[in-house]
Design an enzyme around this catalytic site. Sequence first.
Site, PDB file in Angstrom:
ATOM      1  N   GLU A 145      -1.627  14.108  12.833  1.00 40.75           N
ATOM      2  CA  GLU A 145      -1.691  15.472  12.309  1.00 40.75           C
ATOM      3  C   GLU A 145      -1.125  15.557  10.811  1.00 40.75           C
ATOM      4  O   GLU A 145      -1.701  16.132   9.906  1.00 40.75           O
ATOM      5  CB  GLU A 145      -1.148  16.502  13.290  1.00 40.75           C
ATOM      6  CG  GLU A 145      -1.487  18.053  13.102  1.00 40.75           C
ATOM      7  CD  GLU A 145      -2.983  18.160  13.332  1.00 40.75           C
ATOM      8  OE1 GLU A 145      -3.663  19.141  12.605  1.00 40.75           O
ATOM      9  OE2 GLU A 145      -3.563  17.346  14.130  1.00 40.75           O
ATOM     10  N   HIS A 182      -7.089  -6.646   0.277  1.00 39.10           N
ATOM     11  CA  HIS A 182      -5.876  -5.323   0.474  1.00 39.10           C
ATOM     12  C   HIS A 182      -4.822  -5.883   1.006  1.00 39.10           C
ATOM     13  O   HIS A 182      -3.693  -5.712   0.601  1.00 39.10           O
ATOM     14  CB  HIS A 182      -6.623  -4.024   0.726  1.00 39.10           C
ATOM     15  CG  HIS A 182      -5.399  -3.101   0.960  1.00 39.10           C
ATOM     16  ND1 HIS A 182      -4.734  -2.717  -0.336  1.00 39.10           N
ATOM     17  CD2 HIS A 182      -5.051  -2.166   1.758  1.00 39.10           C
ATOM     18  CE1 HIS A 182      -3.918  -1.642  -0.450  1.00 39.10           C
ATOM     19  NE2 HIS A 182      -4.287  -1.471   1.138  1.00 39.10           N
ATOM     20  N   SER A 222       0.776  -1.258  -0.147  1.00 42.49           N
ATOM     21  CA  SER A 222      -0.065  -0.215  -0.180  1.00 42.49           C
ATOM     22  C   SER A 222       0.695   1.161   0.011  1.00 42.49           C
ATOM     23  O   SER A 222       1.722   1.403  -0.993  1.00 42.49           O
ATOM     24  CB  SER A 222      -0.721  -0.094   1.172  1.00 42.49           C
ATOM     25  OG  SER A 222      -2.031   0.907   1.119  1.00 42.49           O
TER      26      SER A 222
END
Length: 422
Positions: free
Chosen positions: A342, A401, A246
């Site tokens: 963040e 996945h 990924s």
Amino acid sequence: MTGSHQVPGDTKHPPLRQRWWPRGWLGQPLPGGLGVPARLWGVLCPGLGRPCPGLGGFSARIWGVTARAGSGLAAPRPVSTQRGSRRAPGKVCSGGRAPGTAAPRDSEPPPPRSSGRGQSGAARRDQSGCTGVGALLPSARLTDRTGCRRGGARSRAVSLSYAEVGSGGARPPLVLLHGLFGSRVNFQSVANALVRRGCGRVLMLDARNHGCSPHSPMMSYEAMSLDVQHLLHHLRIPQCIVLGHSMGGKTAMALALQRPDLVERLISVDISPVSTACVSEFSAYIAAMKAVKIPDGVSRSAARQLADKQLQPVIQVPQIRQFLLTSLVDVQGRYVWRVNLEAISNHLADIMNFPMFHKPYPGPALFLRGSNSPYMSSKDYPEIRRLFPKANVQFIEGAGHIVHQDKFEEFITAVLNFLPPP
């Protein structure tokens, strides 16, 4: 062996000073009256030990920067070029941590251990032996192969945390790169199985803002590729086989396209060099993770149960919740997310996209695709062929996945069949 080992400066034979360089402050003219401020030559702050860009890699110490009482400037210490001793199998290393910490296991991380530092500015150790959760460790300044810096800005690499199993072998080491919200422990079982079957040396890396690696506000594939380059350079690995899942697959592709000389061959697991249209889904994950509240002092099992219950309204799939909960760690009695939510949130669009490259990677490439996964499509094949003309796309039947979890044996077999002869 650590990711940014340094040696003390030479105090026995001090560098030139006084009449050549009257003071040690930044902004003083260079020796010989050239009149160029030292800061323009890359003389950096105390203790970083960085080379002076534009001076052929010589350290600032060689150019006469000396420590003077009250000046606030110490002689930078050059990074050691000495090759470390052979690492034992299973060794865990980190750019900001002394060696000797055991590798975290797949299932239960070891209990937290004190780092022996104070609270203010201290490096903290979480359950899996990581230090500096949320801390930005000293990073190296790197350039590309041509020495260029785009827009005059310096690219920065962080010192990645990594674990290593196996040793020796004629083939290049295998480097494993995990996906978004994951860590190197996601590949622990894969690495052990590959070593048992004769793969040789295998390294598992924590990406920046994940696992035990430093946090950084930057989160792009160019930056993550430079991180891997920095580690390979530090470990004196001239060439590797890189496998990424990924987000890690896109990092692996970026590394191969940026520095094909470092990559003997490439394996990308269920990801293509194209945009991935899942931004809203991951944004929801991040928002749900930020909203989790865990009381201080509860047990690890209780904390996971509370977090799982709070995530459930947004993330209905239990496997996804359990995967995300592997990043929930106890730091000095308080539960925090080990991933930098963040930075990931701010750069989510960059993570879902892929940089533009024009020159293809000339080496062998394998794209392993889960037959039940929506992350790859036949529409991606033209771009795969353009950038990786020697690519082979292989389906793993019945896998989603996370191919290496859904069909472990089939995945191991496909990887071993693709590796070069030992």
